[in-house]
Scaffold this motif. Structure first.
Motif, mmCIF file in Angstrom:
data_model
loop_
_atom_site.group_PDB
_atom_site.id
_atom_site.type_symbol
_atom_site.label_atom_id
_atom_site.label_comp_id
_atom_site.label_asym_id
_atom_site.label_seq_id
_atom_site.Cartn_x
_atom_site.Cartn_y
_atom_site.Cartn_z
ATOM 1 N N HIS A 78 0.825 -1.208 0.000
ATOM 2 C CA HIS A 78 0.000 0.000 0.000
ATOM 3 C C HIS A 78 0.861 1.261 0.000
ATOM 4 C CE1 HIS A 78 -3.783 -2.230 1.635
ATOM 5 N NE2 HIS A 78 -3.538 -2.486 0.374
ATOM 6 N N ASN A 79 1.980 1.233 0.729
ATOM 7 C CA ASN A 79 2.887 2.378 0.702
ATOM 8 C C ASN A 79 3.381 2.632 -0.714
ATOM 9 O OD1 ASN A 79 3.131 3.658 3.214
ATOM 10 N ND2 ASN A 79 4.468 2.071 4.004
ATOM 11 N N PHE A 80 3.767 1.555 -1.400
ATOM 12 C CA PHE A 80 4.265 1.702 -2.768
ATOM 13 C C PHE A 80 3.172 2.262 -3.670
ATOM 14 C CE2 PHE A 80 5.337 0.140 -7.048
ATOM 15 C CZ PHE A 80 6.613 0.665 -7.165
ATOM 16 N N ALA A 81 1.954 1.772 -3.501
ATOM 17 C CA ALA A 81 0.841 2.273 -4.315
ATOM 18 C C ALA A 81 0.610 3.761 -4.060
ATOM 19 C CB ALA A 81 -0.432 1.480 -4.018
ATOM 20 N N MET A 82 0.719 4.189 -2.802
ATOM 21 C CA MET A 82 0.531 5.603 -2.493
ATOM 22 C C MET A 82 1.664 6.447 -3.056
ATOM 23 S SD MET A 82 -2.335 6.143 -1.168
ATOM 24 C CE MET A 82 -3.174 4.719 -1.821
ATOM 25 N N LEU A 83 2.890 5.912 -3.014
ATOM 26 C CA LEU A 83 4.015 6.632 -3.614
ATOM 27 C C LEU A 83 3.801 6.779 -5.120
ATOM 28 C CD1 LEU A 83 6.978 5.030 -1.651
ATOM 29 C CD2 LEU A 83 6.229 7.419 -1.525
ATOM 30 N N GLU A 84 3.268 5.732 -5.745
ATOM 31 C CA GLU A 84 2.959 5.804 -7.169
ATOM 32 C C GLU A 84 1.873 6.850 -7.437
ATOM 33 O OE1 GLU A 84 4.258 3.881 -10.060
ATOM 34 O OE2 GLU A 84 5.802 4.044 -8.513
ATOM 35 N N LEU A 85 0.868 6.916 -6.548
ATOM 36 C CA LEU A 85 -0.173 7.929 -6.699
ATOM 37 C C LEU A 85 0.422 9.326 -6.573
ATOM 38 C CD1 LEU A 85 -3.048 8.965 -6.977
ATOM 39 C CD2 LEU A 85 -3.348 8.604 -4.526
ATOM 40 N N MET A 86 1.304 9.516 -5.579
ATOM 41 C CA MET A 86 1.949 10.815 -5.407
ATOM 42 C C MET A 86 2.739 11.187 -6.663
ATOM 43 S SD MET A 86 3.166 10.418 -1.441
ATOM 44 C CE MET A 86 4.244 11.860 -1.440
ATOM 45 N N ALA A 87 3.408 10.211 -7.250
ATOM 46 C CA ALA A 87 4.170 10.469 -8.474
ATOM 47 C C ALA A 87 3.237 10.852 -9.626
ATOM 48 C CB ALA A 87 4.998 9.242 -8.846
ATOM 49 N N THR A 88 2.085 10.196 -9.697
ATOM 50 C CA THR A 88 1.109 10.494 -10.749
ATOM 51 C C THR A 88 0.567 11.914 -10.591
ATOM 52 O OG1 THR A 88 0.472 8.174 -10.934
ATOM 53 C CG2 THR A 88 -1.106 9.789 -11.747
ATOM 54 N N HIS A 134 -11.436 10.847 -8.657
ATOM 55 C CA HIS A 134 -12.371 10.579 -7.555
ATOM 56 C C HIS A 134 -12.026 9.244 -6.902
ATOM 57 C CE1 HIS A 134 -16.113 9.507 -5.466
ATOM 58 N NE2 HIS A 134 -16.356 10.803 -5.432
ATOM 59 N N ALA A 135 -11.793 8.218 -7.712
ATOM 60 C CA ALA A 135 -11.422 6.902 -7.170
ATOM 61 C C ALA A 135 -10.058 6.960 -6.483
ATOM 62 C CB ALA A 135 -11.411 5.863 -8.288
ATOM 63 N N GLU A 136 -9.126 7.684 -7.072
ATOM 64 C CA GLU A 136 -7.786 7.797 -6.477
ATOM 65 C C GLU A 136 -7.853 8.477 -5.113
ATOM 66 O OE1 GLU A 136 -5.162 8.119 -10.597
ATOM 67 O OE2 GLU A 136 -5.491 9.907 -9.388
ATOM 68 N N PHE A 137 -8.566 9.594 -5.030
ATOM 69 C CA PHE A 137 -8.627 10.322 -3.768
ATOM 70 C C PHE A 137 -9.447 9.573 -2.715
ATOM 71 C CE2 PHE A 137 -7.152 14.002 -6.261
ATOM 72 C CZ PHE A 137 -6.161 14.461 -5.406
ATOM 73 N N ALA A 138 -10.441 8.805 -3.162
ATOM 74 C CA ALA A 138 -11.188 7.971 -2.214
ATOM 75 C C ALA A 138 -10.256 6.940 -1.578
ATOM 76 C CB ALA A 138 -12.365 7.293 -2.913
ATOM 77 N N ALA A 139 -9.421 6.312 -2.405
ATOM 78 C CA ALA A 139 -8.442 5.353 -1.877
ATOM 79 C C ALA A 139 -7.432 6.061 -0.979
ATOM 80 C CB ALA A 139 -7.729 4.649 -3.025
ATOM 81 N N TYR A 140 -7.061 7.267 -1.368
ATOM 82 C CA TYR A 140 -6.111 8.052 -0.570
ATOM 83 C C TYR A 140 -6.681 8.336 0.823
ATOM 84 C CZ TYR A 140 -3.349 12.129 0.854
ATOM 85 O OH TYR A 140 -2.569 13.014 1.555
ATOM 86 N N LEU A 141 -7.970 8.668 0.894
ATOM 87 C CA LEU A 141 -8.592 8.902 2.202
ATOM 88 C C LEU A 141 -8.574 7.630 3.047
ATOM 89 C CD1 LEU A 141 -11.729 11.212 1.882
ATOM 90 C CD2 LEU A 141 -9.481 11.729 2.805
ATOM 91 N N GLU A 142 -8.850 6.498 2.410
ATOM 92 C CA GLU A 142 -8.789 5.224 3.137
ATOM 93 C C GLU A 142 -7.377 4.985 3.660
ATOM 94 O OE1 GLU A 142 -10.488 1.767 1.173
ATOM 95 O OE2 GLU A 142 -11.732 3.081 -0.048
#
Length: 198
Positions: free
Chosen positions: A57-67, A100-108
């Motif tokens: 999950h950390n890696f996925a969030m880092l990827e989101l931050m990069a995106t 919307h889906a990305e930020f929803a996951a980010y809140l989780e």
């Protein structure tokens, strides 16, 4: 060298798998087992790259931050200064179905980081990165002589950051409260109120 490249490619592929699952079913769907099934791999293969779900999950969030960073950089190419500031800050808001889906996951993810200390550093860094972006934009407006002289950049950054977080939360949790266009207009109005009046 080839093994390193293959390993990095596999990590990216797994991160994309995580995001496919997140976009379909939120952060809980992106378990190590779920990612393995989606990718057609054994669970052990996923654990080779991500020994724990927190690391995945950390890696996925880092990827989101990069995106998000890439989208902000693209918005930073907008020629008009006012439009550029607005476009960059809009990347911190869920204005498309994808974001919307990305930020929803980010809140989780942020919520889970309160009780899972392994997630806390990335969660904290994501919030700091958003604040730094706000400070940078306000500083640039000040340098260009577009910010009212009485405005303190650091104080205004706190206010504007909180305003953006509030809009994000409202768009995610109560989408009938404000339309995306109303939120865009609210942000544009906030920025306009900071400008030097002719």
């Amino acid at each position: 060298m080839a093994n390193t490249i293959d390993g990095e490619r596999r990590r990216r592929e797994l991160a994309e798998t995580v995001w496919r699952l997140i976009l379909r079913g939120g952060l809980p769907a992106a378990s190590v087992r779920g990612v393995a099934e989606e990718a057609g791999l054994a669970t052990g293969s996923v654990r080779h790259f991500f020994p724990s779900q927190a690391e995945l999950h950390n890696f996925a969030m880092l990827e989101l931050m990069a995106t998000v960073t890439e989208r902000v950089r693209a918005a930073a190419q907008t020629p008009d200064v006012r439009e550029r500031a607005r476009a960059m800050l809009e990347e911190l808001l869920p204005f498309t179905d994808r974001t919307h889906a990305e930020f929803a996951a980010y809140l989780e993810f942020l919520d889970r980081s309160r009780i899972d200390t392994a997630l806390e550093p990335v969660a904290s860094e994501s919030v700091r990165a958003a604040r730094e972006l706000v400070v940078t934009i306000l500083t640039d407006l000040r340098t260009l002589g577009m910010l009212r002289p009485e405005i303190d950049v650091d104080t205004e950054a706190v206010r504007l950051h909180a305003f953006l977080d509030g809009l994000m939360l409202q768009l995610l949790v109560a989408p009938d409260l404000n339309s995306r266009q109303q939120a865009r207009d609210a942000l544009a109005g906030w920025l306009e109120a900071l400008e030097v009046k002719a």
